[in-house]
Design an enzyme around this catalytic site. Sequence first.
Site, PDB file in Angstrom:
ATOM      1  N   TYR A 425       0.821  -1.200   0.000  1.00  0.00           N
ATOM      2  CA  TYR A 425       0.000   0.000   0.000  1.00  0.00           C
ATOM      3  C   TYR A 425       0.866   1.266   0.000  1.00  0.00           C
ATOM      4  O   TYR A 425       0.550   2.240  -0.680  1.00  0.00           O
ATOM      5  CB  TYR A 425      -0.920   0.001   1.225  1.00  0.00           C
ATOM      6  CG  TYR A 425      -2.081   0.955   1.112  1.00  0.00           C
ATOM      7  CD1 TYR A 425      -3.282   0.553   0.552  1.00  0.00           C
ATOM      8  CD2 TYR A 425      -1.979   2.261   1.572  1.00  0.00           C
ATOM      9  CE1 TYR A 425      -4.353   1.421   0.431  1.00  0.00           C
ATOM     10  CE2 TYR A 425      -3.036   3.143   1.457  1.00  0.00           C
ATOM     11  CZ  TYR A 425      -4.223   2.719   0.898  1.00  0.00           C
ATOM     12  OH  TYR A 425      -5.284   3.588   0.776  1.00  0.00           O
ATOM     13  N   TYR A 429       4.060   5.311  -2.686  1.00  0.00           N
ATOM     14  CA  TYR A 429       4.500   6.591  -2.154  1.00  0.00           C
ATOM     15  C   TYR A 429       6.013   6.636  -2.016  1.00  0.00           C
ATOM     16  O   TYR A 429       6.641   7.687  -2.225  1.00  0.00           O
ATOM     17  CB  TYR A 429       3.837   6.846  -0.795  1.00  0.00           C
ATOM     18  CG  TYR A 429       2.337   6.947  -0.878  1.00  0.00           C
ATOM     19  CD1 TYR A 429       1.722   8.085  -1.373  1.00  0.00           C
ATOM     20  CD2 TYR A 429       1.523   5.887  -0.483  1.00  0.00           C
ATOM     21  CE1 TYR A 429       0.331   8.174  -1.460  1.00  0.00           C
ATOM     22  CE2 TYR A 429       0.143   5.959  -0.568  1.00  0.00           C
ATOM     23  CZ  TYR A 429      -0.445   7.105  -1.053  1.00  0.00           C
ATOM     24  OH  TYR A 429      -1.818   7.175  -1.142  1.00  0.00           O
TER      25      TYR A 429
END
Length: 586
Positions: A425, A429
């Site tokens: 997840y 980023y």
Amino acid sequence: MTAQNNILGHKLNKISAVFKDYPFLTKEWHSCAADRADVDFIFGELSKVPDPIKRHILNNAFNIKVRRDRNIYIRNTTKRIVDLLPPKLRNSLTVDDDEIRNISENCAERCRRIAIHHNVKSRANPLTQKPVNEKLRYVTKRVEPLTVLCGANQSETIANQGEVFRLLTEYVESFRIQANSVTENSVTELGAIKRMCDKKWWNRRLRKIFNQAYEQAAIELNLVQKYKQIYASNLTVKKRQQQKLRNEQMLSSMSVINDIGQQFSLKELSDLNVSNPAIRKAELMVRMRGFEELSKSHNHQGIFITITCPSKFHATYAKSGQRNSKYERFTPYQANQYLCDVWSRIRAEWSRKGIKPYGFRVAEPQHDGTPHWHILLFVEPQQIDTVKNTISHYALQEDGDEKGAIENRCDFKLIDPKKGSATGYIAKYVSKNIDGEGLDKGVHGEDPITAAQRVDAWSSCWCIRQFQQIGGASVSVWRELRHLKQKLGFDSVLEEARVAADESKWHDFINAMGGVFAKRKDQPLKLAYDASFNSETGECKLGQYDGNIIQSIKGLMFKGKMIVTRFFSWRLERANAVCDNLEFCK
């Protein structure tokens, strides 16, 4: 009359050159040639700002039909831009690196003169024991304050030291530069004075001031946004690329040689540690995966948190790209400091309630350069509600009643292992903020590799730390253990930690260090420091400014014993010239 026309034509040509890509503006600009006062005014105002900002200001100005209103807009906008610099640097926004170095030399020389003046003034005449007049030449020569300030003799002190420190601090702060605060164990008063008399010290700080002033000007002119120049201005990105290229060339031109004659370029060694983006990303992913493995073994719940700044920190609306009317001219650095303050209050509240989360924090820019934080945490399941309530409380303390604050200020997503891993997840980023590899497109549809370069320029300009570990063991100890490839054999705990580090098993390493909740002071392995020596003279190396003994990492401390992980002493060479010896990690 002819001379005046020539001057006027020269000014018009210089401004027209800026607008070679805007023929309609050039045409309209020459139509103003009849009004020389108007041309002189606009030329004088625009000469204070760099060419990219000139283009933007004039582009907006020529959309204003009334000449008076147009000139007022140019004057007010230019003033707002140049006011981003301290008063002593106003009208210097167009300087290049060479000019910044010249300003730094002048500032350092000014500080030296202040120190010399007050050093001489406070001395006594050796014959009469009366205060010395600073005009007496023979006394000025006897004092030799420049030698003292350059650090030739670390044991020297200067007369009237407290007064000199106060005056230099006032001078430095007039440039909006914070002088080094005097601390008992690190920075001395004399060391702070020496810093302020050093042109290199000034150059680093002035370069930062100019770079941030330009970037803030681009933000306030609405240039930094997803429809124009996302995350950072084009000029800041270009400067960052040039800086990295210069660094690579410097590293390639220098080499180090150890005690047994092994020689490597600094570029080769740099590519083997976390300075290499690929290695940096791989290590981050290993540590994140290790935390996730720990959470599974302890039945802890993962939660993904996003914290955003209030509206007044955002220069531009995300959907339309229009200027935000609530924006209060905060810089991205100030916005990140706000997030740091909020986070410190959150951590303090968790500490009072006995909550000990662990995970990672990622700081990244929104489209207009305003930072927001993504945080991946693992906590005990019964603490999830308390964690969310605490974050919501402190995130909404400031302007929490504004429109959209409850919906947008903080966001929570519980990690469901059935739908995907926590590491997966947050991986996007991490990639977005390092190299962009493995992504199809950015958040706003931009090319991910280009976006990563712009994010890197943004973090460099605003001095924002992108990644931070929360909880867990020391990564520096982990890196030192990875130097040890052979079994040590005299303690099972040490061997478990060494094997875990060597095999990149972060969760096993944390368990060997006492578990995820162990305090740093209770962990069995700590870094070991020792004095650095000059191999030619045998003397301890001293700090340039404060004269303190330089200590560097030599290995690890385990049960009161030092385990050496750095075996060689290295010397630095450049262009066939041997420099001072360096302690360098093999």
